[in-house]
Design an enzyme around this catalytic site. Sequence first.
Site, PDB file in Angstrom:
ATOM      1  N   TRP A  15       0.821  -1.215   0.000  1.00  0.00           N
ATOM      2  CA  TRP A  15       0.000   0.000   0.000  1.00  0.00           C
ATOM      3  C   TRP A  15       0.849   1.257   0.000  1.00  0.00           C
ATOM      4  O   TRP A  15       0.447   2.284  -0.556  1.00  0.00           O
ATOM      5  CB  TRP A  15      -1.022  -0.024   1.135  1.00  0.00           C
ATOM      6  CG  TRP A  15      -2.121  -1.000   0.830  1.00  0.00           C
ATOM      7  CD1 TRP A  15      -2.400  -2.162   1.483  1.00  0.00           C
ATOM      8  CD2 TRP A  15      -3.063  -0.923  -0.265  1.00  0.00           C
ATOM      9  NE1 TRP A  15      -3.455  -2.807   0.866  1.00  0.00           N
ATOM     10  CE2 TRP A  15      -3.875  -2.074  -0.203  1.00  0.00           C
ATOM     11  CE3 TRP A  15      -3.279  -0.005  -1.291  1.00  0.00           C
ATOM     12  CZ2 TRP A  15      -4.906  -2.332  -1.119  1.00  0.00           C
ATOM     13  CZ3 TRP A  15      -4.301  -0.255  -2.207  1.00  0.00           C
ATOM     14  CH2 TRP A  15      -5.098  -1.396  -2.119  1.00  0.00           C
ATOM     15  N   ASP A  53      -1.720   6.812   6.960  1.00  0.00           N
ATOM     16  CA  ASP A  53      -2.791   5.946   6.474  1.00  0.00           C
ATOM     17  C   ASP A  53      -2.980   4.840   7.516  1.00  0.00           C
ATOM     18  O   ASP A  53      -2.126   3.974   7.676  1.00  0.00           O
ATOM     19  CB  ASP A  53      -2.385   5.363   5.109  1.00  0.00           C
ATOM     20  CG  ASP A  53      -3.398   4.347   4.566  1.00  0.00           C
ATOM     21  OD1 ASP A  53      -4.397   4.047   5.257  1.00  0.00           O
ATOM     22  OD2 ASP A  53      -3.172   3.850   3.441  1.00  0.00           O
ATOM     23  N   LYS A  78     -11.847  -2.131   6.303  1.00  0.00           N
ATOM     24  CA  LYS A  78     -11.013  -3.182   6.884  1.00  0.00           C
ATOM     25  C   LYS A  78     -11.520  -3.474   8.299  1.00  0.00           C
ATOM     26  O   LYS A  78     -11.756  -4.605   8.655  1.00  0.00           O
ATOM     27  CB  LYS A  78      -9.540  -2.757   6.932  1.00  0.00           C
ATOM     28  CG  LYS A  78      -8.947  -2.406   5.570  1.00  0.00           C
ATOM     29  CD  LYS A  78      -8.448  -3.589   4.761  1.00  0.00           C
ATOM     30  CE  LYS A  78      -8.403  -3.319   3.265  1.00  0.00           C
ATOM     31  NZ  LYS A  78      -7.399  -2.335   2.855  1.00  0.00           N
TER      32      LYS A  78
HETATM   33  C1  LIG Z   1      -6.899  -1.550   1.545  1.00  0.00           C
HETATM   34  C2  LIG Z   1      -5.962  -0.428   1.778  1.00  0.00           C
HETATM   35  C3  LIG Z   1      -5.939   0.722   0.949  1.00  0.00           C
HETATM   36  C4  LIG Z   1      -6.826   0.878  -0.275  1.00  0.00           C
HETATM   37  O1  LIG Z   1      -8.010   1.492   0.087  1.00  0.00           O
HETATM   38  P1  LIG Z   1      -9.204   1.829  -0.921  1.00  0.00           P
HETATM   39  O2  LIG Z   1     -10.284   2.276   0.001  1.00  0.00           O
HETATM   40  O3  LIG Z   1      -9.535   0.591  -1.672  1.00  0.00           O
HETATM   41  O4  LIG Z   1      -8.748   2.925  -1.784  1.00  0.00           O
HETATM   42  C5  LIG Z   1      -5.066   1.737   1.286  1.00  0.00           C
HETATM   43  N1  LIG Z   1      -4.263   1.661   2.357  1.00  0.00           N
HETATM   44  C6  LIG Z   1      -4.252   0.585   3.169  1.00  0.00           C
HETATM   45  C7  LIG Z   1      -3.337   0.552   4.346  1.00  0.00           C
HETATM   46  C8  LIG Z   1      -5.099  -0.483   2.898  1.00  0.00           C
HETATM   47  O5  LIG Z   1      -5.092  -1.562   3.705  1.00  0.00           O
END
Ligand SMILES: *Cc1c(COP(=O)(O)O)cnc(C)c1O
Length: 372
Positions: A111, A181, A205
């Site tokens: 990511w 993030d 998640k």
């Molecule tokens: C799954 C994930 C993403 C992607 O997110 P989207 O909502 O599909 O854009 C980004 N960062 C992390 C840490 C993730 O686990």
Amino acid sequence: MPTSTTINPNNARNFSGGPGALPQSVLTQVQAAIQNVPEVGLSILGISHRSDWFAAIVQELEDTIRALLGLDNTFHVLLLQGGATQQFSMVPMSLLTGKTQLPEYLHTGYWSSKALGEARRITPLRVLWDGESARFSRLPLDEELTFSADAPYLHYISNETVEGLQFKRVLGRDDVPRVCDMSSDFLSKPCEASRFSLIYAHAQKNIGPAGVTVVIIRDELLHNMPDNLPGWLDYRSHIKAHSNYNTPPVFAIYVVLLIARWLRQEIGGLANMALINERKAALLYAALDESDGFYRGRAAKPDRSMMNVAFNLPNEHQERAFLAASRQAGFAGLAGHRAVGGVRASIYNGLELNAVAQLTEFMRDFAQKAKR
Ligand SMILES: *Cc1c(COP(=O)(O)O)cnc(C)c1O
């Protein structure tokens, strides 16, 4: 139609990497709300985003997130669409102004690669540390990181969902805005949120269905943003409109509120949630470590994630057999991310300790039979 002898999924044993498992008590409330939300008398799928009820839902969710994280009102809490991916762009579009120095990024996994790729469309940047040559099997130590004092911001990912790597500390300097993030570990434990300038986490998640992304942004960051951003891409539009700039995902936001209430009222806050999550992770990692090398954890031990436990078996053939047998036994979502393969057990907030105990029992059994 698949028959129940070949497919045997089970909500309580859903180890999906995302969208992830949600608590049963929340699913029961969601089921009722599809027909009618008790206080409103209408289906959650047909309530106006301009209703007073929805404004109160947004307010309660903001307040609950603030309370869970111990944040005061120098932070704005936003509920946006576009996922974490949209934040990969919105961050550099918004936070570069006036600075000639480059933003700093850590390249710690799948990511991070995506975040770097999107940022590079907007700005050159400095990669402070790169784990790619080690196949993202570990995270940097403090002595491997030199943060500069004049970077416009530092960006990193607290939990690399694909590789199962999680930082156990806050990185960076207090005088440079920290951007993080937290999509795959948000609200899974206390996180010293007030030390960050911008946190983003999509819901799917750990805290709800896909469709909404929580962004927490410190007020002082708003003063230096460019004035020529498209309206939707300007954080200030969403702050002014109270996360109702255009039609928001009413359903997803409502489910995230149910999760936030569950965290506060049923679990009793993030410290309690962390205790439960630690116990789940400890069970799984013990199953890896006590397998005499049959199950090999992907992540270096100090960097092991409490949310995503990624591992390999002695060969791909055995991995395929493991995944097939696990499906038979009613476990879902255990295949590793398509980028890395192997096996990954995601043990988000909604997955209960009991399910992890069942999985570790299954793993011991499988290893024993395979070794015979
Ligand atoms: C799954 C994930 C993403 C992607 O997110 P989207 O909502 O599909 O854009 C980004 N960062 C992390 C840490 C993730 O686990």
